[in-house]
Write a protein that holds these residues in place. Structure first.
Motif, PDB file in Angstrom:
ATOM      1  N   SER A  90       0.691  -0.790  -0.142  1.00  0.00           N
ATOM      2  CA  SER A  90       0.085  -0.412  -0.105  1.00  0.00           C
ATOM      3  C   SER A  90       1.651   1.225  -0.185  1.00  0.00           C
ATOM      4  N   TRP A  91       0.230   2.354  -0.630  1.00  0.00           N
ATOM      5  CA  TRP A  91       0.986   3.118  -0.151  1.00  0.00           C
ATOM      6  C   TRP A  91       0.094   4.460   0.955  1.00  0.00           C
ATOM      7  N   TYR A  92       0.166   5.138   1.364  1.00  0.00           N
ATOM      8  CA  TYR A  92      -0.183   5.834   3.052  1.00  0.00           C
ATOM      9  C   TYR A  92       0.804   7.515   2.184  1.00  0.00           C
ATOM     10  N   ARG A  93      -0.058   8.298   2.536  1.00  0.00           N
ATOM     11  CA  ARG A  93       0.656   9.627   2.698  1.00  0.00           C
ATOM     12  C   ARG A  93       0.337  10.773   4.407  1.00  0.00           C
ATOM     13  N   GLN A  94       1.160  11.312   4.259  1.00  0.00           N
ATOM     14  CA  GLN A  94       1.111  12.315   5.675  1.00  0.00           C
ATOM     15  C   GLN A  94       1.259  13.819   5.346  1.00  0.00           C
ATOM     16  N   GLY A  95       0.472  14.575   5.025  1.00  0.00           N
ATOM     17  CA  GLY A  95       0.529  16.198   5.174  1.00  0.00           C
ATOM     18  C   GLY A  95       1.345  16.833   6.549  1.00  0.00           C
ATOM     19  N   VAL A  96       1.773  17.520   6.203  1.00  0.00           N
ATOM     20  CA  VAL A  96       1.801  18.782   7.378  1.00  0.00           C
ATOM     21  C   VAL A  96       0.245  18.673   8.351  1.00  0.00           C
ATOM     22  N   GLY A  97       0.741  18.521   9.383  1.00  0.00           N
ATOM     23  CA  GLY A  97       0.022  18.578  10.474  1.00  0.00           C
ATOM     24  C   GLY A  97      -1.007  17.813   9.992  1.00  0.00           C
ATOM     25  N   LYS A  98      -1.091  16.785   9.353  1.00  0.00           N
ATOM     26  CA  LYS A  98      -2.525  15.888   9.461  1.00  0.00           C
ATOM     27  C   LYS A  98      -2.060  14.363   9.249  1.00  0.00           C
ATOM     28  N   GLU A  99      -3.116  13.494   9.406  1.00  0.00           N
ATOM     29  CA  GLU A  99      -2.372  12.818   9.748  1.00  0.00           C
ATOM     30  C   GLU A  99      -2.336  11.438   8.838  1.00  0.00           C
ATOM     31  N   ARG A 100      -1.675  10.418   8.756  1.00  0.00           N
ATOM     32  CA  ARG A 100      -0.960   9.484   8.059  1.00  0.00           C
ATOM     33  C   ARG A 100      -2.414   8.570   7.261  1.00  0.00           C
ATOM     34  N   GLY A 101      -2.572   9.135   6.171  1.00  0.00           N
ATOM     35  CA  GLY A 101      -3.704   8.336   5.667  1.00  0.00           C
ATOM     36  C   GLY A 101      -3.350   7.395   4.658  1.00  0.00           C
ATOM     37  N   LEU A 102      -4.086   6.744   4.402  1.00  0.00           N
ATOM     38  CA  LEU A 102      -4.767   4.867   3.294  1.00  0.00           C
ATOM     39  C   LEU A 102      -4.883   6.122   1.421  1.00  0.00           C
ATOM     40  N   VAL A 103      -3.789   6.140   0.424  1.00  0.00           N
ATOM     41  CA  VAL A 103      -3.942   6.344  -0.314  1.00  0.00           C
ATOM     42  C   VAL A 103      -4.689   4.829  -1.506  1.00  0.00           C
ATOM     43  N   ALA A 104      -3.616   4.558  -1.734  1.00  0.00           N
ATOM     44  CA  ALA A 104      -4.525   2.246  -2.756  1.00  0.00           C
ATOM     45  C   ALA A 104      -3.781   2.093  -2.039  1.00  0.00           C
ATOM     46  N   ALA A 105      -4.009   0.566  -2.323  1.00  0.00           N
ATOM     47  CA  ALA A 105      -3.527  -0.916  -1.831  1.00  0.00           C
ATOM     48  C   ALA A 105      -3.763  -1.974  -3.184  1.00  0.00           C
ATOM     49  N   ILE A 106      -2.723  -3.279  -3.638  1.00  0.00           N
ATOM     50  CA  ILE A 106      -3.004  -3.808  -3.622  1.00  0.00           C
ATOM     51  C   ILE A 106      -2.648  -5.343  -3.627  1.00  0.00           C
ATOM     52  N   THR A 107      -3.570  -5.760  -3.942  1.00  0.00           N
ATOM     53  CA  THR A 107      -2.812  -7.504  -3.115  1.00  0.00           C
ATOM     54  C   THR A 107      -1.562  -7.530  -3.786  1.00  0.00           C
ATOM     55  N   SER A 108      -1.289  -9.144  -3.508  1.00  0.00           N
ATOM     56  CA  SER A 108      -0.005  -9.666  -3.336  1.00  0.00           C
ATOM     57  C   SER A 108      -0.205 -10.638  -5.168  1.00  0.00           C
ATOM     58  N   ASP A 109      -1.120 -10.820  -4.953  1.00  0.00           N
ATOM     59  CA  ASP A 109      -1.186 -11.033  -6.678  1.00  0.00           C
ATOM     60  C   ASP A 109      -1.294  -9.569  -7.505  1.00  0.00           C
ATOM     61  N   GLY A 110      -1.419  -8.516  -7.335  1.00  0.00           N
ATOM     62  CA  GLY A 110      -2.006  -7.637  -8.260  1.00  0.00           C
ATOM     63  C   GLY A 110      -3.076  -7.200  -8.909  1.00  0.00           C
ATOM     64  N   ASP A 111      -4.054  -8.926  -8.707  1.00  0.00           N
ATOM     65  CA  ASP A 111      -5.356  -8.676  -9.383  1.00  0.00           C
ATOM     66  C   ASP A 111      -6.664  -7.618  -8.592  1.00  0.00           C
ATOM     67  N   SER A 112      -6.729  -7.203  -6.837  1.00  0.00           N
ATOM     68  CA  SER A 112      -7.369  -6.257  -6.540  1.00  0.00           C
ATOM     69  C   SER A 112      -6.540  -5.095  -6.681  1.00  0.00           C
ATOM     70  N   THR A 113      -7.557  -3.711  -6.552  1.00  0.00           N
ATOM     71  CA  THR A 113      -6.472  -2.694  -5.899  1.00  0.00           C
ATOM     72  C   THR A 113      -7.659  -2.511  -5.664  1.00  0.00           C
ATOM     73  N   ASN A 114      -7.465  -0.812  -4.346  1.00  0.00           N
ATOM     74  CA  ASN A 114      -8.614  -0.413  -3.811  1.00  0.00           C
ATOM     75  C   ASN A 114      -8.040   1.467  -3.733  1.00  0.00           C
ATOM     76  N   TYR A 115      -8.932   1.989  -3.796  1.00  0.00           N
ATOM     77  CA  TYR A 115      -8.137   3.980  -3.146  1.00  0.00           C
ATOM     78  C   TYR A 115      -9.061   3.914  -2.746  1.00  0.00           C
ATOM     79  N   ALA A 116      -8.258   5.598  -1.979  1.00  0.00           N
ATOM     80  CA  ALA A 116      -8.315   6.721  -1.366  1.00  0.00           C
ATOM     81  C   ALA A 116      -9.950   7.302  -2.484  1.00  0.00           C
ATOM     82  N   ASP A 117     -10.692   8.185  -1.719  1.00  0.00           N
ATOM     83  CA  ASP A 117     -11.772   8.452  -2.869  1.00  0.00           C
ATOM     84  C   ASP A 117     -11.003   9.640  -3.463  1.00  0.00           C
ATOM     85  N   SER A 118     -10.243  10.611  -2.359  1.00  0.00           N
ATOM     86  CA  SER A 118      -9.387  11.872  -3.257  1.00  0.00           C
ATOM     87  C   SER A 118      -8.431  11.220  -4.041  1.00  0.00           C
ATOM     88  N   VAL A 119      -8.320  10.055  -4.305  1.00  0.00           N
ATOM     89  CA  VAL A 119      -7.140  10.453  -5.502  1.00  0.00           C
ATOM     90  C   VAL A 119      -7.859   8.849  -6.782  1.00  0.00           C
TER      91      VAL A 119
END
Length: 115
Positions: A34-63
C-alpha cells in the motif's frame, strides 16, 4: 527488511509523478502493498493498496481516477502513478508491506505540488 521509496519531488498542479518502492529482505510477492501519505499537521492516511497477486486494488476517494497503484513481483517493486496532481496531494508518501500481523514501512518520499 528494506522498503525504499523514490520518485518524489516538486511538480506543478496538473502534472504527474511516478513513485517507486523497492523491497528487499522479505517475500514481496506474499505481501499486500500500500501507499500512505501524511501532509503537514495531518494524520497518515491510506492512498492506495494492491493485493499480493496484483489482481485487486483500492483507492482513497480523493485519488480515484487520478492515481494508479501497480506492482512487479519479479522486480520486488510497487509503483504509484500520480496524474492530475493537486496542491492538496502535497505530502510525504510512504509504502507499506502487510501480511497477517507483520508490517513494514519505508522512510517516505516528499511530493510537493505547487506552482
Amino acid at each position: 527488511v528494506q522498503l525504499v521509496e523514490s520518485g518524489g519531488g516538486l511538480v506543478q498542479p496538473g502534472g504527474s509523478l511516478r513513485l517507486s518502492c523497492a523491497a528487499s529482505g522479505f517475500t514481496f510477492s506474499s505481501y499486500v502493498m500500500s501507499w500512505y501519505r501524511q501532509g503537514v499537521g495531518k494524520e497518515r492516511g491510506l492512498v492506495a493498496a494492491i493485493t499480493s497477486d496484483g489482481d485487486s486494488t483500492n483507492y482513497a476517494d480523493s485519488v480515484k481516477g487520478r492515481f494508479t497503484i501497480s506492482r512487479d513481483n519479479d522486480k520486488n517493486t510497487v509503483y504509484l502513478q500520480m496524474n492530475s496532481l493537486k496542491p492538496e496531494d502535497t505530502a510525504v508518501y510512504y509504502c507499506k508491506a502487510t501480511r497477517l500481523f507483520r508490517e513494514y514501512w519505508g522512510q517516505g518520499t516528499q511530493v510537493t505540488v505547487s506552482s
